[in-house]
Design an enzyme around this catalytic site. Structure first.
Site, PDB file in Angstrom:
ATOM      1  N   GLU A 144      20.611  41.532  37.010  1.00 35.98           N
ATOM      2  CA  GLU A 144      20.252  40.636  38.146  1.00 35.98           C
ATOM      3  C   GLU A 144      19.289  41.343  39.246  1.00 35.98           C
ATOM      4  OE1 GLU A 144      23.214  38.288  40.090  1.00 35.98           O
ATOM      5  OE2 GLU A 144      23.401  36.890  38.158  1.00 35.98           O
ATOM      6  N   GLU A 324      25.628  34.459  31.947  1.00 31.97           N
ATOM      7  CA  GLU A 324      26.700  34.358  32.673  1.00 31.97           C
ATOM      8  C   GLU A 324      26.946  32.770  32.909  1.00 31.97           C
ATOM      9  OE1 GLU A 324      27.005  36.888  36.211  1.00 31.97           O
ATOM     10  OE2 GLU A 324      26.422  38.344  34.985  1.00 31.97           O
TER      11      GLU A 324
HETATM   12  C1  GAL Z   1      26.367  37.159  39.136  1.00 32.90           C
HETATM   13  C2  GAL Z   1      26.771  38.404  38.875  1.00 32.90           C
HETATM   14  C3  GAL Z   1      27.931  38.889  38.424  1.00 32.90           C
HETATM   15  C4  GAL Z   1      29.170  38.257  39.202  1.00 32.90           C
HETATM   16  C5  GAL Z   1      28.807  36.735  39.376  1.00 32.90           C
HETATM   17  C6  GAL Z   1      29.753  36.109  40.243  1.00 32.90           C
HETATM   18  O1  GAL Z   1      25.230  36.926  40.195  1.00 32.90           O
HETATM   19  O2  GAL Z   1      25.548  39.160  38.012  1.00 32.90           O
HETATM   20  O3  GAL Z   1      28.296  40.365  38.448  1.00 32.90           O
HETATM   21  O4  GAL Z   1      28.977  38.800  40.573  1.00 32.90           O
HETATM   22  O5  GAL Z   1      27.554  36.559  39.940  1.00 32.90           O
HETATM   23  O6  GAL Z   1      29.566  34.637  40.245  1.00 32.90           O
END
Ligand code: GAL
Length: 643
Positions: A144, A324
């Site tokens: 990110e 994710e």
């Molecule tokens: C994203 C990040 C992850 C985790 C997640 C939590 O922004 O890539 O590592 O922190 O959020 O929602």
């Protein structure tokens, strides 16, 4: 292409004896991918130069043995504590000049040469060791870029790299002075070494200075990423991805996209609704447990276009993933409600309908320790299934039943331009003029009419396949796009603020919007409006935020109730001199589509459609069932049928 599911996993968080059983359960519910490694630098290299990858060898072997494919992340978003001892000046600095300290993540400055060398070191070690490992089937660079406001750094390293960048661009301080207009307020420089970063000035810095700093900062992200992809490609022919985010415009994703095989993004619909979206409190209440019905789709379509960058193929066929996917309540929004039953399934199907190759849930098991202990996973901290576990299993079995999905070009397109986000951030002129918000308003209007949408980069050269193309707020029209306007198969709607700046961030001294051949329409004056002011339109709806006074002989298509032209047209090109509210945007687009023979419809609230080559998907974000095309689609449910 067959859709696939995966999960984000942190073997370093769990006893080694658990890995095989975790992997077995992942396979049991039908997962294909497991992403690991992206924050594990302190365990990969506990001291400078002492590499310890035995545990990672065994973790990859355990996951691979169960039949999972590994996405291996480079750990450069989390430099370990010893890195600071090596490079005390590697920390980024915020706009106030304060160091961004150790103790969380992303504390590095993209411009620090010593840190870059150490990143190249760890990436080389990983690429050499795992580049041909049969279980490592994809890579992720860093994690990110831009998260936690980390693209702009006001450090010494950034300042000296910025000076070099400016010297390359302008060659002489005189050329820079001319381009920036430094005669204004005696801001002339005699040497590049005199130029500082555009922070801590008494009042606003020169916007041309800020714009060049924004371009520089974006280029730094691109070269930092390329450093890693160049190394990985030396040792591995597996595809490389980065996980982008929602509503992040601080760097040009089309530029990083050129170095990556797959664009992926991290989708947290409920978190985004509460902390990243302008919407009424009624809207936020209605979609509290589902997320906004258009926000995810916008990014799916945007990153599909970013994913097409490396091959240069059609944007409709870009390679992209959700790296994710929110599985339950997150920990980072002001309030963190749980998804309605069905949403963890709906979000995955929505992504597949937009062309995602894979959707990976974040994370496998909720961590009982550290910053994200309140963030749900597929498993609870005690390893019992959390609600999304069964939904993931359901999606996996539905994928098996459905088979492959093929993408299809959309009838309409929206141009998205990162530089314009920087331009209007630098000089909004009205406090709420935000480029993303404007582009999203246009997107929402298209989607509410039932249309599938392709996104286009600002240097698109061929619009001939699209019936309607929208390019609101593109600050400087590229030569390519100007040429492409002539090729459009149907019509183009430009404006507001399209082509209102030169590439030096000055107002063009030819009439605005210049260089749009044949469009006799000029912008004589612009005004920004406070949020509670609406200028009603004759045909309904209103203009808000921004209104331009248009003059010229072009045909007037829309006007305000007071008779001021707002939409003018000459042939295929229309110019929109204001920011329409939802009602007006939808009507303007519906009218153009009707004239162009593109079918639109008014969808039930919360329902959205998305077409693939063979199927129509109907996605119900609403908290109650809807009836559409003779079918009842339940709350938080998704349906599909041949089209
Ligand atoms: C994203 C990040 C992850 C985790 C997640 C939590 O922004 O890539 O590592 O922190 O959020 O929602």
């Amino acid at each position: 292409m067959k859709s696939t599911l995966g999960v984000c996993y942190y073997p370093e968080h769990w006893p080694e004896e658990w890995w095989a059983e975790d992997a077995r359960r992942m396979r049991e519910i039908g997962l294909t991918w497991v992403r690991i490694g992206e924050f594990a630098w302190s365990r990969m290299e506990p001291e400078p130069g002492r590499i310890d990858l035995g545990w990672l060898d065994r973790a990859i072997a355990a996951l691979g043995k169960a039949g999972l494919k590994v996405v291996l992340g480079t750990p450069t978003a989390t430099p370990p504590r010893w890195m600071l001892t090596r490079h005390p000046d590697m920390l980024a600095r915020d706009r106030e000049g304060r160091e961004r300290g150790f103790g969380s993540r992303r504390h590095y400055c993209f411009s620090h040469r010593g840190y870059r060398e150490d990143c190249a070191g760890i990436v080389s070690v990983l690429a050499e060791r795992y580049g041909r490992n049969p279980h490592v089937q994809a890579w992720q660079t860093d994690n990110e870029y831009a998260c936690h406001d980390t693209v702009l750094s006001y450090s010494d390293a950034a300042r000296s790299a910025f000076r070099d960048w400016l010297a390359q661009k302008y060659q002489s301080p005189q050329a820079l002075n001319r381009a920036w207009g430094n005669v204004f307020w005696s801001m002339d420089y005699a040497s590049f070494d005199e130029i500082g970063l555009p922070n801590l000035t008494v009042t606003e810095p020169n916007p041309a200075h800020v714009m060049d700093f924004r371009r520089f900062a974006s280029d730094e992200v691109v070269s930092f990423n390329r450093l890693q992809t160049d190394i990985i490609r030396k040792y591995s022919d597996r595809p490389i991805a980065h996980n982008y985010m929602g509503r992040i415009t601080e760097f040009d994703h089309f530029a990083t996209g050129a170095d990556l095989d797959i664009a992926s993004w991290d989708s947290y619909p409920i978190g985004f609704l509460s902390d990243r979206l302008e919407a009424s409190s009624e809207h936020k209440r209605r979609y509290l447990r589902q997320g906004d019905p258009d926000f995810q789709a916008f990014h799916h379509d945007l990153y599909r276009a970013v994913g097409a960058r490396r091959t240069g193929g059609p944007v409709a066929e870009g390679r992209w993933w959700v790296m994710e996917q929110q599985p339950g309540p997150v920990n980072w929004a002001p309030f963190n409600p749980a998804p309605l039953p069905g949403m963890a399934r709906l979000w995955a199907w929505e992504a597949f309908a937009h062309g995602a190759e894979a959707v990976c849930y974040f994370r496998w098991r909720q961590a009982p320790f550290a910053q994200e202990q309140m963030h749900a996973g597929l498993l609870r901290p005690d390893s019992a299934p959390a609600p999304a576990y069964a939904e993931a299993a359901q999606v996996a079995s539905e994928i098996e039943a459905l088979g492959e999905l093929a993408p299809v070009r959309a009838p309409v397109a929206l141009v998205f331009d990162y530089e314009s986000a920087w331009a209007w951030d630098t000089q909004p002129q009205g406090r709420d003029f935000d480029y993303f918000r404007l582009a999203f308003a246009a997107y929402r209007a298209l989607r509410r009419l039932g249309l599938s949408v392709d996104m286009l980069p600002p240097d698109a050269t061929d619009l001939s396949d699209y019936r309607l193309v929208l390019a609101p707020g593109v600050a400087t029209l590229s030569q390519a796009l100007r040429g492409a306007l002539q090729t459009v198969g149907g019509e183009v709607i430009l404006g507001p603020r399209t082509n209102a700046k030169t590439s030096d961030f000055a107002i063009p001294t030819t009439p605005l919007p210049p260089a749009i051949p044949g469009l006799d329409c000029t912008v004589a004056l612009v005004e920004s409006l406070p949020p509670d002011v609406a200028e009603p339109l004759v045909k309904g709806g209103a203009i808000r935020h921004w209104l331009e006074r248009l003059e010229g002989a072009a045909e007037v298509v829309e006007a305000t109730a007071s008779g001021q032209p707002v939409l003018m047209r000459a042939g295929k090109v229309l110019y929109l001199g204001g920011w329409p509210d939802d009602e007006a945007f939808a009507r303007i687009i519906a009218d153009r589509c009707a004239a162009l023979g593109v079918a639109t419809e008014s969808l039930p609230e919360g329902l959205r459609l998305r077409d693939t080559a063979g199927l129509r998907f109907a996605i119900n974000y609403g908290p109650e069932p809807v009836t559409y095309a003779g079918r009842t689609i339940g709350a938080a449910d998704v349906a599909w049928w041949p089209r």
